[in-house]
Design a protein around this motif. Structure first.
Motif: not given
Ligand SMILES: Cc1cc2nc3c(=O)[nH]c(=O)nc-3n(C[C@H](O)[C@H](O)[C@H](O)COP(=O)(O)O)c2cc1C
Length: 312
Positions: A265-271
């Motif tokens: 939600l903060a902007g990452a496409s993957a983690i």
């Protein structure tokens, strides 16, 4: 609230794209916390992972730092491992074939004493069977008094520019959180041609043994990771997402599906999952299941739609 059953809802599309590096799901593991996957393969099916960022590689093999290397802290850990690794040549010959027996992308995390070393490694890896290079700019710059490359905007520009020229591979640049303005660094990295940004690396920290009146770690300070750093990491992912267009691989204290959702939600496409793997080798499975359940519950038909979908 009555418990809902989501087992029958359609499976969301978990595939995400890091600007040319396609991942079958958003769950990867963070460099230095997963070795080359061998030890974890006894506990978990590595095919669950979409990618592994391997232990930080150096041009020559390294023994790592002497003395105590790990200290537990409230909600996290301090480490001063010192990049113990068998060297890039060994990795290419012996670890890539093992990892290729699994359905996951290989990200080679590279570390240099000098910009020339980074470039040599990038060139070597250009011809190797890896899917991406992750440039770790948190290393001390030997020619510049040992200050980390990633803390000086001019040095960041130089190292990214030259590594970009040295290799045609997909390039991730991993940012250090130990900076005043993370957005400024992210913009430079994007302008110099990185395909993706990963963050955060560990925060500089220190712990003291009050009975010996000495720091726990021989070098004094070390890198702080784990749940303690998560709010800082989420804020930095949010800031970087507002500053650049290239995708973000977010990490820092992730251990549950909810944590992964927060980063996306903060902007990452993957983690990436790091320290949590030490406490629970099944953490990636748990995070993937938790993320999938959230997507179903909130009616997302694709994981990629979560990225930056914050209501402010
Ligand atoms: C023991 C240890 C070793 C690490 N080694 C590396 C490394 O070689 N290269 C790198 O880029 N990051 C390294 N990191 C940083 C992690 O990849 C990650 O960015 C950081 O720990 C934050 O995520 P976490 O809180 O989930 O662990 C290391 C972290 C730990 C705890």
């Amino acid at each position: 609230m009555p418990k809902q059953d989501f087992s029958t809802s359609t499976q969301p599309d978990m595939c995400v794209d890091l600007n040319g590096l396609t991942l079958k799901n958003p769950i990867t593991v963070a460099s230095g916390t997963y070795g080359f996957g061998r030890e974890y393969a006894e506990w978990i099916d590595l095919n669950i992972l979409s990618a592994i960022s391997v232990k930080g590689l150096t041009l020559e093999p390294r023994e790592g730092n002497e003395g105590r290397r790990i200290v537990e802290t409230p909600m996290g850990m301090l480490n001063s491992v010192g990049l113990q690794n068998p060297g890039v040549h060994y990795f290419i010959e012996n670890e890539i074939p093992f990892l290729r027996s699994y359905d996951l992308k290989i990200i080679a995390n590279i570390n240099g004493n000098t910009i020339e070393e980074y470039c040599q490694m990038a060139e070597l890896l250009s011809d190797a069977d890896v899917d991406s290079i992750e440039l770790n700019i948190s290393c001390p710059n030997v020619k510049n008094g040992g200050l980390a490359f990633g803390t000086n905007p001019a040095v960041v520009q130089d190292v990214v520019k030259r590594v970009r020229k040295a290799s045609k591979k997909h390039l991730i640049v991993k940012l250090s959180p130990n900076v005043t303005d993370i957005k400024e660094i992210a913009r430079i990295v994007e302008a110099e041609g990185a395909d993706c940004i990963s963050l955060i690396n560990t925060l500089s920290g220190m712990g003291i043994d009050i009975y010996k009146r000495k720091p726990f770690l021989k070098r004094g300070n070390g890198g702080l990771s784990g749940p303690a750093v998560k709010p800082i990491a989420v804020r930095m992912v949010y800031d970087v997402h507002s500053a650049v267009k290239i995708p973000i691989l977010g990490m820092g204290g992730i251990s549950t599906g909810e944590d992964a959702v927060e980063f996306m939600l903060a902007g990452a496409s993957a983690i990436a999952i790091g320290t949590a793997n030490f406490a629970n080798p099944l953490a990636p499975k748990k995070v993937l299941e938790g993320l999938t359940q959230y997507l179903k519950q909130y009616h997302y038909d694709a994981a990629k739609k979560l990225t930056g979908d914050l209501r402010i």
